[in-house]
Design an enzyme around this catalytic site. Structure first.
Site, PDB file in Angstrom:
ATOM      1  N   SER A  41       0.837  -1.205   0.000  1.00 39.73           N
ATOM      2  CA  SER A  41       0.000   0.000   0.000  1.00 39.73           C
ATOM      3  C   SER A  41       0.869   1.251   0.000  1.00 39.73           C
ATOM      4  CB  SER A  41      -0.933   0.022   1.221  1.00 39.73           C
ATOM      5  OG  SER A  41      -0.183   0.182   2.416  1.00 39.73           O
ATOM      6  N   ARG A  53       0.536   5.737   0.896  1.00 46.61           N
ATOM      7  CA  ARG A  53      -0.315   6.774   1.481  1.00 46.61           C
ATOM      8  C   ARG A  53       0.403   8.111   1.467  1.00 46.61           C
ATOM      9  NH1 ARG A  53       0.579   4.862   6.904  1.00 46.61           N
ATOM     10  NH2 ARG A  53       2.826   4.719   7.205  1.00 46.61           N
ATOM     11  N   GLY A  90       3.833  -0.443  11.694  1.00 44.12           N
ATOM     12  CA  GLY A  90       2.494  -1.029  11.772  1.00 44.12           C
ATOM     13  C   GLY A  90       2.428  -2.336  12.532  1.00 44.12           C
ATOM     14  N   ASP A 142      12.463   3.031   3.373  1.00 41.63           N
ATOM     15  CA  ASP A 142      11.434   3.163   4.412  1.00 41.63           C
ATOM     16  C   ASP A 142      11.962   2.838   5.808  1.00 41.63           C
ATOM     17  OD1 ASP A 142      11.600   0.428   3.838  1.00 41.63           O
ATOM     18  OD2 ASP A 142       9.552   0.296   3.074  1.00 41.63           O
TER      19      ASP A 142
END
Length: 465
Positions: A13, A15, A402, A237
């Site tokens: 995903s 965002r 997460g 990341d």
């Protein structure tokens, strides 16, 4: 309101998150989210980069609609994957994804050029068969025409920056995941590239996090409704996530928990010792040329794929299911190639156990507990290796990202490692992305100040066993 935009794109995903300071508190608003994933093209796994960029443009229209005063934009993604760009900006070849099988056998080909211990001593990066060094060698051996046609080598966030600004630059933290950056120069190992027959002209000098990439191209600015700087943040990341690890100190280990688990510490100098090599630790680039001394672990990818094969259930229900299987004792190596991209993750557990003469899980409860238990045991092993390699003892683990929301796994890690476990922040990657932009803009003045602001702005919770 003055805001900084973090575009955080993972393997499943992406965002857009706006970050801003409000009376000394760092706050974030998610403005857009979209799905991502590998696509199969002609039998190979790749990325639909045009679709990703289209979603990025859709996302960038949201701040203008909300009346935000955008100061800058930063993009972070996964590592190792790359694009070869022609002089006119077009792709010299379609994209490939790191879970594609095209690098099989490339390790033996590479070691004809450079022995693995020497490669580790030069780059400090652990052997992973999807690392860019193996991908590029496969490219050179099977499709060299793309290398000949290309003008630029860009990692995924570099390429997205390029499409936004027209400026082709390589960012340090993501570049180090290629296993092609020299730990002594903090730049591309041009001698290694020459040995491999890779054109060195494709590789621009690497830029530190906090470097300006450029302004939005006029046509992009017109489309999204504003103009702003695009900043090269810690574009890998995990680099951004570690920037946002609020409790990171000489006494704490970090565990960046997402699709991958990245577990380690922060060093000022790379450790490329023989023992570090034997334990397959990696020295990935961090903020201000720090090193993220860590080990890659297959991570939540395993649990995500198992749940796809189970009947629909809430996370609480999956925790209860795992508890039902807690009598099951087989422990697998979660980093085995069987778990990298199997057609059935459940079957991968059965196959591994059968191949290693262990009882194989028969029920969903046994499979999911085996996954949880194996992950926790892997973390325990990595902690022990870090303590042995550094000669230091660590009292706690700060789980960020997460995956820190997985209550069952958190308790299991605490029980098996015997360490104090702290969880949070959840949105570590976006926070680290935003903080680098704020430091460049002098809204924050140092990495230490950024971590202190994060610690007082977001809930950091100790796991109770």
């Amino acid at each position: 309101m003055k805001a900084y935009l973090a575009i955080d794109i993972g393997a499943s995903s992406g965002r857009l998150i706006a970050g801003y300071l409000d009376h000394g508190q760092l706050k974030m608003d998610e403005l857009h989210r979209f799905k991502n994933g590998m696509v199969e093209i002609d039998g190979h796994m790749g990325w639909d980069i045009d679709s990703i960029f289209s979603e990025l443009l859709t996302a960038l229209k949201k701040p203008h609609d909300k009346g935000l005063e955008v100061q800058s934009i930063g993009i972070d993604t996964w590592g190792v994957d790359y694009f070869l760009i022609k002089e006119d900006g077009s792709l010299a070849e379609r994209s490939y994804a790191y879970r594609d099988s095209r690098t099989e056998g490339m390790d033996e080909e590479l070691y004809k050029i450079i022995p693995l211990p020497e490669l580790y001593e030069r780059t400090g990066i652990q052997k992973l068969m999807f690392n860019t060094v193996y991908q590029l060698l496969e490219q050179k051996l099977h499709r060299p025409e793309a290398l000949e046609q290309a003008a630029h080598f860009l990692m995924v966030p570099d390429y997205l920056n390029y499409r936004l600004t027209g400026s082709a630059k390589n960012e340090y933290t993501n570049a180090t995941t290629a296993q092609l950056v020299n730990v002594n120069t903090n730049d591309w190992d041009y001698e290694l590239l020459e040995k491999m027959g890779i054109p060195t002209k494709l590789f621009k000098p690497v830029c530190k996090p906090g470097t300006l990439c450029g302004m939005l191209k006029p046509e992009i600015a017109a489309q999204v409704g504003f103009n702003a700087e695009v900043v090269m943040i810690g574009s890998h990341d995990t680099a951004s996530a570690v920037i946002a690890a609020p409790l990171l100190s000489d006494d704490h280990i970090y565990l960046s928990s997402g699709t991958w688990s990245l577990m380690g510490i922060e060093l000022e100098h790379a450790n490329t010792s023989a023992k570090s090599f034997a334990y397959n630790f990696t020295n990935e680039g961090g903020y201000d040329y720090r090193f993220r001394y860590l080990k890659n672990i297959m991570g939540m990818w395993i649990l995500q794929n198992l749940r796809k094969e189970f009947p629909p259930m809430t996370f609480e229900e999956s925790y209860a299911l795992a508890a039902e299987g807690s009598y099951f004792k087989s422990v697998v190596d979660v980093n085995d190639q069987l778990f990298l991209n199997p057609k059935s993750m459940k079957q991968a557990f059965v196959t591994y156990c059968e191949q290693h003469n262990m009882p194989a899980p028969q029920t969903n409860a046994e499979v999911i507990y085996c996954a949880y238990n194996s992950l926790a045991h892997c973390y325990q092993k990595v902690v022990a290796e870090i303590e042995e390699l550094t000669g230091r003892q660590f009292s706690a683990i700060n789980i960020i990202g997460g995956g820190c929301q997985d209550k069952f796994l958190n308790k299991l890690i605490a029980q098996i490692t015997g360490k104090r476990i702290f969880t949070g922040p959840i949105e570590a990657t976006a926070l680290g992305n935003i903080c680098v932009q704020m430091i460049k803009d002098k809204t924050l003045f140092s990495l230490q100040e950024a971590r202190e602001v994060i610690a007082k702005s977001f809930a950091i919770t100790e796991v109770q066993v």
